[in-house]
Each structure stands twice: as structure tokens, then as C-alpha cells.
Enzyme design. Structure first.
Site, short mmCIF file in Angstrom:
data_model
loop_
_atom_site.label_atom_id
_atom_site.label_comp_id
_atom_site.label_asym_id
_atom_site.label_seq_id
_atom_site.Cartn_x
_atom_site.Cartn_y
_atom_site.Cartn_z
N ASP A 99 -1.29 7.82 -2.52
CA ASP A 99 0.00 7.22 -2.18
C ASP A 99 0.59 8.02 -1.02
O ASP A 99 1.15 9.11 -1.20
CB ASP A 99 0.97 7.27 -3.38
CG ASP A 99 0.56 6.33 -4.50
OD1 ASP A 99 -0.63 5.96 -4.56
OD2 ASP A 99 1.43 5.98 -5.31
N LYS A 163 4.37 0.30 -1.06
CA LYS A 163 5.12 0.86 -2.20
C LYS A 163 6.53 1.18 -1.73
O LYS A 163 6.72 1.70 -0.62
CB LYS A 163 4.37 2.11 -2.69
CG LYS A 163 5.10 2.97 -3.72
CD LYS A 163 4.18 4.08 -4.26
CE LYS A 163 4.96 5.10 -5.07
NZ LYS A 163 4.12 6.17 -5.62
N LYS A 196 3.77 -2.42 -4.77
CA LYS A 196 4.06 -1.49 -5.86
C LYS A 196 5.55 -1.19 -5.88
O LYS A 196 6.13 -0.75 -4.87
CB LYS A 196 3.26 -0.20 -5.70
CG LYS A 196 3.60 0.80 -6.80
CD LYS A 196 2.68 1.99 -6.81
CE LYS A 196 3.21 3.05 -7.77
NZ LYS A 196 2.41 4.26 -7.75
O1 G3H Z 1 6.63 6.43 -8.08
C1 G3H Z 1 7.24 7.43 -7.78
C2 G3H Z 1 8.66 7.72 -7.97
O2 G3H Z 1 8.85 9.13 -7.98
C3 G3H Z 1 9.27 7.16 -9.19
O3 G3H Z 1 10.65 7.19 -9.06
P1 G3H Z 1 11.60 7.38 -10.33
O4 G3H Z 1 11.60 8.85 -10.63
O5 G3H Z 1 12.93 6.87 -9.84
O6 G3H Z 1 11.07 6.57 -11.47
#
Ligand code: G3H
Length: 234
Positions: A99, A163, A196
Site C-alpha cells: 500500500d 485507496k 479500497k
Molecule cells: O487502512 C489504514 C488506516 O490506517 C485505517 O484508518 P483508521 O485507523 O481510521 O481505521
């Protein structure tokens, strides 16, 4: 539209890429948090490069796959740095997806050729090594028009996924993977790239709404996995 009762905890977990990205985590906290994703049967766990070996130990013997972030969370390293980091990640083996954070300042500045070229070079490196590439464009930093341009850059750069968010951007009104943002991206993408949703996904309801918008398996990145999947038991 799938009926909300149709989603078992196991099905919901299959949509989740469990994010363990907090840079303040100790080794013990990393292990404990990665194990949440493994124990709940998440499709994948997403970690920083320095946690790869811990994550590989944790996922051993499970169906959970390993995603690793690259140039996280700012995306402002130059392309050779990103490529070198991606190669070092790949060299550790058993990587499902990388990613990468795009240089979203360049998206805002209209330097699309540079952005596309970087994504293309990263895609080639990843795909040669049978690793998928997701590109984080940090939608909270972008206007709607810039988000559309970001989608175009990711498609032309041949990434597997666009994403939304790192979860670490400090804007005034962070919404992360709001339904409006995902709908905008889906319409612009027209099926040419997978989407994503990550950032601010904190409830089972939001997860199901995202799935109903057409999010793919492993297409929701979140750190609130335990809370969301515990709700699925209620
Ligand atoms: O997908 C990666 C992110 O760090 C997820 O964010 P979050 O901590 O707001 O769920």
C-alpha cells in the site's frame, strides 16, 4: 443491496484489511494487534515495514495475508526511495500487497505525469514479483475534482486498487472513507480499478454500507476491527 442480516462475522472479516500502523506500538503491542486481525479471520493485516517479521510469525498457519505500507504516511519521498523501499519489502517474502502513499501534493499541483509515472514504476516492480499494488491518495487532502484526477492517475499507472486514506492525515474535517467519497471514486473508476475504503470506518453499519456500494474483498482498511466484528456478534 444485500440484506444486513446476511453478513456473518466471517463474511465481514473477509472484507477487512486490519490496519496495525500506529508508529508508537511496542513489539508486544504490534503482536497483540496483528493477532486481532488473525484471530478474527481478516483477509489481511496491514503493517509498517519494520513489523513484517512479527506479522509473518503471527499469520503463519492462518488464511490471513500480509500487506505492507510504503512511504507511509506522507508519500513525499522521491520515486527511487519508494522503489527501493518496495524492493526491500518484497525481498522479505510472502507479501500479498503493498500500500503505497501517492505524492498527493503533486496531484493537487496538477503534476499528473509525474504521479502516473511513479505509480507505473511501482506497479511494474510489484507485478513482476506477484505482489499487488494499492495506491493511497489521501482523499481528505483533496477536492472532489482532485479525487477524480487521482482516480485517473491510479488507473493509468496500472495500480490494482485506489485507496482513500492513511488514517494519519490531520485536516480540519477528516471523513476518511465516507460513502460520498467512495461513491465519487466508484463512479469515476467505472470498474477500471478496485477501490479500497480506509479511514474512519468504525462501525459494522458503515462496513456493510461500503460492501453494498461494491467494495471488494479485503477492500476495507481499518484499525477498529475488534469493535466492528464484536458488533457483528450482538
Ligand atoms: O487502512 C489504514 C488506516 O490506517 C485505517 O484508518 P483508521 O485507523 O481510521 O481505521
Amino acid at each position: 443491496m444485500t440484506n444486513k442480516q446476511d453478513f456473518s462475522k466471517e463474511v465481514l472479516a473477509g472484507y477487512l484489511d486490519h490496519a496495525v500502523l500506529d508508529p508508537s506500538f511496542t513489539r508486544t503491542q504490534l503482536k497483540d494487534n496483528i493477532m486481532i486481525g488473525v484471530d478474527y479471520g481478516c483477509k489481511s493485516v496491514c503493517v509498517n515495514p519494520d513489523a513484517i517479521e512479527i506479522a509473518k510469525d503471527c499469520i503463519q498457519g492462518s488464511h490471513t495475508l500480509l500487506c505492507v505500507v510504503c512511504d507511509f504516511p506522507f508519500g513525499s519521498s522521491h520515486t527511487p526511495s519508494k522503489l527501493a523501499q518496495a524492493q526491500a519489502i518484497i525481498d522479505q517474502g510472502d507479501i500479498f500487497e503493498i500500500d503505497m502513499v501517492a505524492n498527493y501534493g503533486k496531484i493537487k499541483g496538477g503534476e499528473y505525469d509525474d504521479v502516473i509515472d511513479e505509480i507505473k514504476q511501482m506497479s511494474q516492480l510489484c507485478h513482476q514479483n506477484h505482489v499487488g499494488l494499492k495506491v493511497i491518495v489521501e482523499t481528505d487532502a483533496l477536492t472532489q475534482e482532485e479525487i477524480k484526477q487521482a482516480v485517473r492517475c491510479c488507473i493509468l499507472g496500472q495500480a490494482d486498487f485506489i485507496k482513500t486514506s492513511t488514517g494519519y492525515f490531520k485536516g480540519e474535517h477528516n471523513v476518511g472513507a465516507s460513502l460520498e467519497v467512495i461513491d465519487l471514486i466508484m463512479k469515476e473508476a467505472q470498474g477500471k480499478i478496485k477501490v479500497k475504503a480506509s479511514g474512519c470506518v468504525r462501525s459494522k453499519e458503515r462496513l456493510i454500507d461500503l460492501i453494498n456500494l461494491g467494495i471488494d474483498r479485503a477492500g476495507v482498511g481499518c484499525s477498529s476491527t475488534k469493535k466492528i466484528l464484536d458488533e457483528a456478534y450482538e
